[in-house]
Design a protein around this motif. Structure first.
Motif, PDB file in Angstrom:
ATOM      1  N   GLU A 267      42.214  51.355  41.424  1.00 37.66           N
ATOM      2  CA  GLU A 267      41.672  51.521  40.068  1.00 37.66           C
ATOM      3  C   GLU A 267      42.149  50.405  39.134  1.00 37.66           C
ATOM      4  O   GLU A 267      42.282  50.596  37.926  1.00 37.66           O
ATOM      5  N   ALA A 268      42.393  49.228  39.695  1.00 35.98           N
ATOM      6  CA  ALA A 268      42.892  48.102  38.892  1.00 35.98           C
ATOM      7  C   ALA A 268      41.739  47.371  38.213  1.00 35.98           C
ATOM      8  O   ALA A 268      40.621  47.327  38.725  1.00 35.98           O
ATOM      9  N   ASP A 269      42.035  46.799  37.064  1.00 38.16           N
ATOM     10  CA  ASP A 269      41.069  45.970  36.346  1.00 38.16           C
ATOM     11  C   ASP A 269      40.820  44.696  37.162  1.00 38.16           C
ATOM     12  O   ASP A 269      41.768  44.032  37.585  1.00 38.16           O
ATOM     13  N   GLU A 270      39.552  44.352  37.383  1.00 34.60           N
ATOM     14  CA  GLU A 270      39.232  43.205  38.224  1.00 34.60           C
ATOM     15  C   GLU A 270      38.714  42.000  37.436  1.00 34.60           C
ATOM     16  O   GLU A 270      38.127  41.090  38.004  1.00 34.60           O
ATOM     17  N   THR A 271      38.949  41.979  36.144  1.00 36.95           N
ATOM     18  CA  THR A 271      38.558  40.805  35.355  1.00 36.95           C
ATOM     19  C   THR A 271      39.660  39.748  35.456  1.00 36.95           C
ATOM     20  O   THR A 271      40.851  40.070  35.472  1.00 36.95           O
ATOM     21  N   VAL A 272      39.225  38.481  35.530  1.00 36.62           N
ATOM     22  CA  VAL A 272      40.182  37.378  35.620  1.00 36.62           C
ATOM     23  C   VAL A 272      39.746  36.246  34.698  1.00 36.62           C
ATOM     24  O   VAL A 272      38.588  36.180  34.277  1.00 36.62           O
ATOM     25  N   ALA A 273      40.676  35.362  34.401  1.00 33.46           N
ATOM     26  CA  ALA A 273      40.376  34.209  33.547  1.00 33.46           C
ATOM     27  C   ALA A 273      39.418  33.253  34.248  1.00 33.46           C
ATOM     28  O   ALA A 273      39.463  33.093  35.471  1.00 33.46           O
ATOM     29  N   ASP A 274      38.569  32.610  33.468  1.00 38.57           N
ATOM     30  CA  ASP A 274      37.536  31.732  34.021  1.00 38.57           C
ATOM     31  C   ASP A 274      38.098  30.478  34.694  1.00 38.57           C
ATOM     32  O   ASP A 274      37.454  29.897  35.561  1.00 38.57           O
ATOM     33  N   HIS A 275      39.291  30.053  34.292  1.00 35.34           N
ATOM     34  CA  HIS A 275      39.815  28.788  34.793  1.00 35.34           C
ATOM     35  C   HIS A 275      40.462  28.885  36.172  1.00 35.34           C
ATOM     36  O   HIS A 275      40.831  27.874  36.761  1.00 35.34           O
ATOM     37  N   LEU A 276      40.587  30.084  36.717  1.00 37.19           N
ATOM     38  CA  LEU A 276      41.270  30.252  38.004  1.00 37.19           C
ATOM     39  C   LEU A 276      40.429  29.700  39.153  1.00 37.19           C
ATOM     40  O   LEU A 276      39.202  29.795  39.153  1.00 37.19           O
ATOM     41  N   THR A 277      41.090  29.132  40.144  1.00 35.19           N
ATOM     42  CA  THR A 277      40.412  28.674  41.357  1.00 35.19           C
ATOM     43  C   THR A 277      40.076  29.898  42.212  1.00 35.19           C
ATOM     44  O   THR A 277      40.640  30.988  42.008  1.00 35.19           O
ATOM     45  N   PRO A 278      39.164  29.762  43.199  1.00 33.43           N
ATOM     46  CA  PRO A 278      38.863  30.904  44.075  1.00 33.43           C
ATOM     47  C   PRO A 278      40.101  31.491  44.738  1.00 33.43           C
ATOM     48  O   PRO A 278      40.256  32.711  44.810  1.00 33.43           O
ATOM     49  N   ALA A 279      40.989  30.627  45.221  1.00 30.92           N
ATOM     50  CA  ALA A 279      42.217  31.118  45.852  1.00 30.92           C
ATOM     51  C   ALA A 279      43.069  31.901  44.855  1.00 30.92           C
ATOM     52  O   ALA A 279      43.628  32.958  45.185  1.00 30.92           O
ATOM     53  N   GLU A 280      43.160  31.400  43.629  1.00 29.17           N
ATOM     54  CA  GLU A 280      43.946  32.091  42.601  1.00 29.17           C
ATOM     55  C   GLU A 280      43.307  33.426  42.217  1.00 29.17           C
ATOM     56  O   GLU A 280      44.014  34.399  41.943  1.00 29.17           O
ATOM     57  N   ILE A 281      41.975  33.473  42.212  1.00 26.02           N
ATOM     58  CA  ILE A 281      41.287  34.728  41.870  1.00 26.02           C
ATOM     59  C   ILE A 281      41.640  35.819  42.871  1.00 26.02           C
ATOM     60  O   ILE A 281      42.058  36.919  42.496  1.00 26.02           O
ATOM     61  N   VAL A 282      41.459  35.529  44.173  1.00 27.08           N
ATOM     62  CA  VAL A 282      41.688  36.579  45.176  1.00 27.08           C
ATOM     63  C   VAL A 282      43.168  36.937  45.300  1.00 27.08           C
ATOM     64  O   VAL A 282      43.518  38.096  45.561  1.00 27.08           O
TER      65      VAL A 282
END
Length: 200
Positions: free
Chosen positions: A35-50
């Motif tokens: 149930e975690a929030d899955e929004t992330v900052a736009d500047h993150l790389t794909p590796a950083e997102i996951v």
């Protein structure tokens, strides 16, 4: 300390695909929705997102799980599809699924999956990711529409399931197949070994 299989995994996900995969490890496990929030900052790389989202999911469960006897490892995971630098998560609706599949058809994209393991007792954590290249064969608008009609794309990153009917659209894969499904068992086994949990 000698590696041991006498530990329990807690999968911070309700994904049926990840549940199937973690079952294959043959270790005791249970499912707890993150149930975690899955929004992330736009500047993150794909590796950083996951990696960020896998850690956030595991951390959300870590903070809620009561203490049980024995060792517990909480496993969080997140998968995204990336095409031409654009991360593609789950489609918002049918039109979004059509947009994604129209981009992916006939082209090569990348699938990133992040995994985080947290030891419940100590709080020790480990995060890593894996990337796989997938080439999709050319598809007609009619084929895309028929696939969307099945409903399969609607809760999948990139709007397709390689383990389902979407397999008929995949022309080639370079890397870990299970990473595309949503949980690299090879990577997870290596991570668990660092916690002295031996899968084989």
């Amino acid at each position: 300390m000698e590696p041991t299989a006498a530990s329990r995994l807690i999968l911070a996900s309700t994904s049926p695909r990840r549940q199937e995969l973690i079952r294959a490890l043959g270790l005791p496990y249970e499912i707890v929705a993150s149930e975690a929030d899955e929004t992330v900052a736009d500047h993150l790389t794909p590796a950083e997102i996951v990696e960020t989202l896998s850690e956030r999911k595991a951390r959300a469960v870590y903070e809620r799980v009561p203490s049980y006897p024995g060792r517990q490892i909480i496993v969080g995971s997140d998968t995204i599809v990336v095409y031409n630098g654009e991360p593609l998560g789950k489609p918002a609706d049918r039109e979004d699924a059509r947009r994604m599949l129209s981009m992916l058809q006939g082209n090569t994209h990348h699938v990133f999956t992040g995994i985080t393991c947290i030891e419940a007792g100590s709080g020790r954590s480990l995060t890593a990711h894996r990337m796989t290249r997938v080439t999709m064969k050319p598809l007609s608008e009619r084929q895309i529409d028929r696939y969307i009609e099945t409903g399969e794309p609607m809760d999948k990153a990139g709007a397709y399931a390689i383990q389902g009917l979407g397999a008929t659209m995949v022309e080639a894969i370079e890397g870990d197949y299970f990473n595309v499904v949503g949980l690299s068992l090879n990577l997870l086994a290596d991570m668990l070994y660092s916690f002295n949990i031996e899968v084989l």
